[in-house]
Design a protein around this motif. Structure first.
Motif, PDB file in Angstrom:
ATOM      1  N   THR A   1      42.461  93.182  47.193  1.00 32.91           N
ATOM      2  CA  THR A   1      42.757  93.280  48.621  1.00 32.91           C
ATOM      3  C   THR A   1      41.547  93.815  49.381  1.00 32.91           C
ATOM      4  N   GLU A   2      40.915  94.864  48.863  1.00 32.55           N
ATOM      5  CA  GLU A   2      39.744  95.435  49.530  1.00 32.55           C
ATOM      6  C   GLU A   2      38.602  94.427  49.626  1.00 32.55           C
TER       7      GLU A   2
ATOM      8  N   SER B   1      35.840  90.256  56.928  1.00 32.28           N
ATOM      9  CA  SER B   1      35.066  90.960  57.961  1.00 32.28           C
ATOM     10  C   SER B   1      33.599  90.510  58.003  1.00 32.28           C
ATOM     11  N   GLY B   2      33.155  89.799  56.964  1.00 39.53           N
ATOM     12  CA  GLY B   2      31.768  89.349  56.917  1.00 39.53           C
ATOM     13  C   GLY B   2      30.849  90.305  56.178  1.00 39.53           C
ATOM     14  N   GLU B   3      31.392  91.445  55.736  1.00 43.36           N
ATOM     15  CA  GLU B   3      30.564  92.393  54.985  1.00 43.36           C
ATOM     16  C   GLU B   3      30.196  91.860  53.604  1.00 43.36           C
ATOM     17  N   LYS B   4      31.137  91.170  52.957  1.00 42.74           N
ATOM     18  CA  LYS B   4      30.873  90.551  51.654  1.00 42.74           C
ATOM     19  C   LYS B   4      30.625  89.069  51.905  1.00 42.74           C
TER      20      LYS B   4
END
Length: 75
Positions: A14-15, A22-25
Motif C-alpha cells: 500500500t505504501e 504521488s510520483g515519488e516512486k
C-alpha cells in the motif's frame, strides 16, 4: 497488462503503491537471472502496469517509458 504489487507485506504494498501514485516512486529494478528462473519477460518500453495496493485494489496505471540494463553494483 501486467499486475504489479511492490513490497512483501500488505502495508509495504500500500505504501509503495501510494508513492507511485504521488510520483515519488518512478523506477524499479529486477534481476535478469531471477526473471529467467521465474519465466518472466523483461520489461519493454510501452508495457502497461496496473499498480495494486495491499488490498489488491488498483491504485493507478503506468506505462514503461525507459528500460536500462545495468550491472547490479551500479543500481
Amino acid at each position: 497488462m501486467e499486475i504489479i504489487q511492490f513490497g512483501g507485506t500488505k502495508k509495504e504494498q500500500t505504501e509503495l503503491a501510494q508513492l507511485v501514485l504521488s510520483g515519488e516512486k518512478y523506477a524499479t529494478s529486477s534481476l535478469k537471472e531471477l526473471q529467467k528462473i521465474e519465466g518472466n519477460l523483461a520489461s519493454q518500453v510501452g508495457d502497461l502496469w496496473e499498480i495494486r495496493d495491499g488490498e489488491n485494489k488498483q491504485v493507478c496505471l503506468v506505462e514503461v517509458t525507459e528500460v536500462y540494463n545495468k550491472p547490479f553494483g551500479e543500481i
